[in-house]
Design a protein around this motif. Structure first.
Motif, PDB file in Angstrom:
ATOM      1  N   GLY A   1      -5.117  16.497  27.465  1.00  0.00           N
ATOM      2  CA  GLY A   1      -6.163  15.619  27.566  1.00  0.00           C
ATOM      3  C   GLY A   1      -7.219  16.725  28.194  1.00  0.00           C
TER       4      GLY A   1
ATOM      5  N   ASP B   1      -9.329  12.996  31.910  1.00  0.00           N
ATOM      6  CA  ASP B   1      -8.437  11.677  31.347  1.00  0.00           C
ATOM      7  C   ASP B   1      -7.020  11.735  31.605  1.00  0.00           C
ATOM      8  OD1 ASP B   1      -7.196  12.195  28.202  1.00  0.00           O
ATOM      9  OD2 ASP B   1      -8.493  13.560  29.148  1.00  0.00           O
TER      10      ASP B   1
ATOM     11  N   ALA C   1      -3.759  10.589  30.627  1.00  0.00           N
ATOM     12  CA  ALA C   1      -3.119  10.064  29.319  1.00  0.00           C
ATOM     13  C   ALA C   1      -1.764   9.261  29.636  1.00  0.00           C
ATOM     14  CB  ALA C   1      -2.799  11.248  28.291  1.00  0.00           C
TER      15      ALA C   1
END
Length: 93
Positions: A53, A66, A68
Motif C-alpha cells: 500500500g 493506507d 489494507a
C-alpha cells in the motif's frame, strides 16, 4: 544500511533540522528510519498495517498510509516515544 531491497514503498523527507527521514513499508508494516551519524535509527509506526500500500511522510512527526488490512486511510503522529494512530476514512467494499 536501509533494507531497500525488501521495501515496497519508500518516501524521503527532511526534518526541521535537515536530517533525512525515510518512511517505508516492509514485512513488519509501516516503518520510519532517521539518519543518525553514519547509520540509521529504525522504528515501527504501525505493525498491523500490512506490507503493501501507499505511504506518505508529511514531516518527521506525521506519516499517512493506507491500511489494507482494514481498508482504512490512517495518519500516525509522533507522541513522545511512540505514535498516535487515527483513521482518516474507511473505504466502502
Amino acid at each position: 544500511d536501509l533494507p531497500f531491497d525488501e521495501v515496497k514503498v519508500q518516501v524521503l523527507a527532511l526534518d526541521a533540522d535537515g536530517t533525512p527521514v525515510v518512511a517505508f513499508r516492509d514485512a513488519e508494516g509501516v516503518q520510519l528510519a532517521t539518519r543518525e551519524g553514519e547509520g540509521w535509527r529504525f522504528e515501527t509506526v504501525d505493525s498491523q498495517a500490512g506490507s503493501s500500500g501507499s505511504v506518505s511522510l508529511g514531516d518527521a512527526t506525521h506519516v499517512s498510509y493506507d491500511d489494507a488490512t482494514q481498508n482504512t486511510l490512517k495518519v500516525a503522529a509522533r507522541e513522545g516515544s511512540g505514535w498516535r494512530i487515527e483513521p482518516i476514512e474507511s473505504s466502502a467494499g
